[in-house]
Design a protein around this motif. Structure first.
Motif, mmCIF file in Angstrom:
data_model
loop_
_atom_site.group_PDB
_atom_site.id
_atom_site.type_symbol
_atom_site.label_atom_id
_atom_site.label_comp_id
_atom_site.label_asym_id
_atom_site.label_seq_id
_atom_site.Cartn_x
_atom_site.Cartn_y
_atom_site.Cartn_z
ATOM 1 N N SER A 49 0.970 -1.074 -0.011
ATOM 2 C CA SER A 49 -0.045 -0.097 0.030
ATOM 3 C C SER A 49 0.887 1.312 -0.178
ATOM 4 O O SER A 49 0.474 2.367 -0.657
ATOM 5 C CB SER A 49 -0.888 0.095 1.289
ATOM 6 N N THR A 50 1.922 1.204 0.890
ATOM 7 C CA THR A 50 2.891 2.309 0.523
ATOM 8 C C THR A 50 3.464 2.653 -0.884
ATOM 9 O O THR A 50 3.296 3.794 -1.213
ATOM 10 C CB THR A 50 4.045 1.972 1.655
ATOM 11 N N LEU A 51 3.738 1.651 -1.623
ATOM 12 C CA LEU A 51 4.108 1.755 -3.068
ATOM 13 C C LEU A 51 2.885 2.524 -3.724
ATOM 14 O O LEU A 51 3.155 3.297 -4.503
ATOM 15 C CB LEU A 51 4.356 0.467 -3.602
ATOM 16 N N LEU A 52 1.897 1.887 -3.643
ATOM 17 C CA LEU A 52 0.501 2.451 -4.275
ATOM 18 C C LEU A 52 0.273 3.852 -3.920
ATOM 19 O O LEU A 52 0.071 4.467 -4.766
ATOM 20 C CB LEU A 52 -0.817 1.720 -3.896
ATOM 21 N N ASN A 53 0.325 4.324 -2.665
ATOM 22 C CA ASN A 53 0.191 5.527 -2.140
ATOM 23 C C ASN A 53 1.178 6.431 -2.720
ATOM 24 O O ASN A 53 0.984 7.683 -2.922
ATOM 25 C CB ASN A 53 0.103 5.641 -0.604
ATOM 26 N N THR A 212 9.405 -8.333 3.192
ATOM 27 C CA THR A 212 9.489 -7.505 4.243
ATOM 28 C C THR A 212 10.782 -7.038 4.745
ATOM 29 O O THR A 212 11.583 -7.909 4.409
ATOM 30 C CB THR A 212 8.494 -7.938 5.307
ATOM 31 N N GLU A 213 10.769 -6.001 5.687
ATOM 32 C CA GLU A 213 12.031 -5.783 6.568
ATOM 33 C C GLU A 213 13.456 -5.605 5.707
ATOM 34 O O GLU A 213 14.285 -6.231 5.917
ATOM 35 C CB GLU A 213 12.315 -6.954 7.477
ATOM 36 N N PRO A 214 13.281 -4.537 4.929
ATOM 37 C CA PRO A 214 12.093 -3.587 4.521
ATOM 38 C C PRO A 214 11.434 -4.245 3.461
ATOM 39 O O PRO A 214 11.841 -5.036 2.774
ATOM 40 C CB PRO A 214 12.956 -2.298 3.963
ATOM 41 N N GLY A 215 10.170 -3.361 3.149
ATOM 42 C CA GLY A 215 9.767 -3.682 1.890
ATOM 43 C C GLY A 215 10.387 -3.669 0.717
ATOM 44 O O GLY A 215 11.221 -2.642 0.720
ATOM 45 N N ARG A 216 10.098 -4.521 -0.087
ATOM 46 C CA ARG A 216 10.921 -4.646 -1.439
ATOM 47 C C ARG A 216 10.471 -5.508 -2.331
ATOM 48 O O ARG A 216 9.615 -6.414 -2.231
ATOM 49 C CB ARG A 216 12.481 -4.983 -1.220
ATOM 50 N N ILE A 217 10.847 -5.270 -3.795
ATOM 51 C CA ILE A 217 10.218 -6.250 -4.699
ATOM 52 C C ILE A 217 11.382 -7.525 -4.806
ATOM 53 O O ILE A 217 12.364 -7.302 -5.009
ATOM 54 C CB ILE A 217 10.011 -5.634 -6.149
#
Length: 256
Positions: A49-53, A212-217
């Motif tokens: 959602s962070t990426l989308l926002n 996760t940890e951190p968020g990443r593709i």
């Protein structure tokens, strides 16, 4: 509204997001080609959602930049439409009034916006319910109204944050089918956030897995076996199960 294909590429360059010392999204490079239907999956807290926002312009990146064509995103704009998990329709307006709201604010003449609203209500199967208030609709009908409200502004990019997550299974699949039909007709660029692996495979022309940890593709795959097939045919294809297992492995590995 323009029904033609989208021609502008979305490009993220070194985009990250931190809150103090907490890095929510690691520096991310990503290119989304015009007309792609990109599904983003991953566990809670992986930055979907962070990426989308950030793409929507609701959140500024801590570093990096997002471009649509040659324009840098620095806030929300009409070129991006957002469909949320909850419809968030204005309860004092009719369904038609909700759909017309954006063009009305922009000063579009009443007859023009009324005609376009009616066309979109027909497209999402709500043409007989335009005079009802949102609370008189089912959850699935409210989501259809929200999609029509987004599309009437003719965004080149549609951002969808788990829009069917709160719906029952039958309603969810019906809206999935309708969404794919709309995408095939309009060829808008779509970024669709979901927790559902099956949903991502059924809808996406491309699937991104986030860790996760951190968020990443952590994984980026393009299903090649669907080729416009219906859902039943896709589910029955041997590669459907193989891809589902592949995506599950990447989600599990990134979340351990």
């Amino acid at each position: 509204m323009t029904a033609g294909p989208v021609t502008e590429r979305v490009a993220l360059s070194g985009v990250s997001k931190s809150y103090g010392e907490i890095e929510v999204l690691a520096p991310t490079d990503l290119t989304i080609e015009p007309g792609e239907f990109v599904c983003v999956i991953g566990p809670s807290g992986c930055g979907k959602s962070t990426l989308l926002n950030i793409l929507a312009g609701f959140l500024p990146p801590t570093s990096g930049e997002v471009r649509i064509g040659d324009r840098v995103i620095d806030g929300p704009d009409h070129d991006r439409g957002v469909v949320f998990q909850q419809a968030n329709l204005y309860p004092w307006l009719s369904v038609r009034g909700n759909v017309e709201f954006g063009p009305k604010v922009l000063g579009v003449p009443k007859n023009t916006r009324r005609t376009e609203a009616q066309r979109l209500l027909e497209l999402v199967g709500l043409d007989q319910l335009g005079d009802r208030k949102p609370y008189e609709l089912s959850g699935g009908q409210q989501q259809r109204a929200q999609i029509a409200r987004v599309l009437i502004n003719d965004p080149s990019i549609v951002l969808m944050d788990e829009p069917f997550g709160a719906l029952d299974a039958l309603t969810r699949e019906r809206l999935q089918r309708e969404l794919v039909a709309l995408w095939r007709e309009r060829r808008k660029t779509v970024l669709f956030v979901t927790h559902g692996i099956d949903e991502a495979i059924l809808l996406g022309t491309r699937i991104l897995v986030m860790g996760t940890e951190p968020g990443r593709i952590v994984h980026d795959v393009t299903p090649t076996f669907k080729d416009g097939a219906d859902f039943a045919t896709v589910r029955a294809h041997p590669e459907f199960s193989a891809l589902r297992d592949e995506l599950a492995r990447h989600i599990y590995a990134a979340h351990r």
